[in-house]
Design a protein around this motif. Structure first.
Motif, short mmCIF file in Angstrom:
data_model
loop_
_atom_site.label_atom_id
_atom_site.label_comp_id
_atom_site.label_asym_id
_atom_site.label_seq_id
_atom_site.Cartn_x
_atom_site.Cartn_y
_atom_site.Cartn_z
N PHE A 87 33.25 37.22 55.57
CA PHE A 87 33.61 35.81 55.62
C PHE A 87 33.62 35.30 57.06
O PHE A 87 33.14 34.20 57.34
N ASP A 88 34.16 36.08 57.96
CA ASP A 88 34.20 35.68 59.37
C ASP A 88 32.79 35.46 59.91
O ASP A 88 32.52 34.48 60.60
N ALA A 89 31.88 36.37 59.59
CA ALA A 89 30.48 36.22 60.03
C ALA A 89 29.87 34.96 59.41
O ALA A 89 29.14 34.22 60.09
N PHE A 90 30.14 34.71 58.14
CA PHE A 90 29.65 33.51 57.47
C PHE A 90 30.16 32.26 58.17
O PHE A 90 29.40 31.33 58.46
N ALA A 91 31.46 32.22 58.44
CA ALA A 91 32.06 31.04 59.07
C ALA A 91 31.49 30.80 60.46
O ALA A 91 31.28 29.65 60.85
N HIS A 92 31.22 31.86 61.21
CA HIS A 92 30.64 31.70 62.54
C HIS A 92 29.17 31.27 62.47
O HIS A 92 28.70 30.55 63.33
N ALA A 93 28.48 31.71 61.45
CA ALA A 93 27.05 31.39 61.33
C ALA A 93 26.80 29.97 60.87
O ALA A 93 25.76 29.39 61.19
N TRP A 94 27.72 29.38 60.12
CA TRP A 94 27.46 28.10 59.47
C TRP A 94 28.51 27.04 59.83
O TRP A 94 28.87 26.21 59.01
#
Length: 137
Positions: A87-94
């Motif tokens: 989720f953290d990677a998703f939030a940083h990517a988008w």
């Protein structure tokens, strides 16, 4: 143990996920700004929720004197690690409209994967974890 605030936060998170789904369905490019804003807002709520669990809920279960609850809490905490990282990677990517607009297919794929995992995990907590805590099982 009163876990109402955790359950209430789940409702908030699920509503935010539903809002992102609705925005995506009506058009990623047209809604890129609202989607990015929604991702940022969702991320803030999820991070606070995870911090509360890590700093209060799980330690409380470990100190409860109830071995079954302590073990259940440890299992749920360990299982959440990879989901939280994704989720953290998703939030940083988008987290910007340009990123969302620039890779609609990538956003859709990431959102479908990560948000589904978060959704399913919260449903599991609502169904299995929180009732066990409330019953003292």
């Amino acid at each position: 143990m009163n876990i109402d605030k955790y359950k209430h936060t789940h409702v908030d998170i699920l509503q935010r996920i539903d809002r992102l789904r609705a925005l995506t369905r009506t058009g990623v490019e047209d809604n890129a700004a609202a989607i990015a804003q929604g991702v940022v807002a969702l991320s803030a709520v999820v991070k606070l929720h995870l911090a509360a669990e890590d700093q209060a809920l799980y330690p409380s279960l470990q100190r409860s004197g109830n071995a079954a609850l302590a073990q259940l809490g440890l299992r749920f905490q360990q299982e959440m690690g990879p989901i939280a990282a994704a989720f953290d990677a998703f939030a940083h990517a988008w987290n910007t409209p340009a990123r969302v607009r620039g890779d609609e297919a990538g956003f859709r794929a990431a959102a479908n994967d990560v948000l589904r995992r978060v959704y399913e995990r919260m449903r599991q907590e609502d169904r299995d974890f929180y009732p066990a805590i409330e019953s003292g099982a």
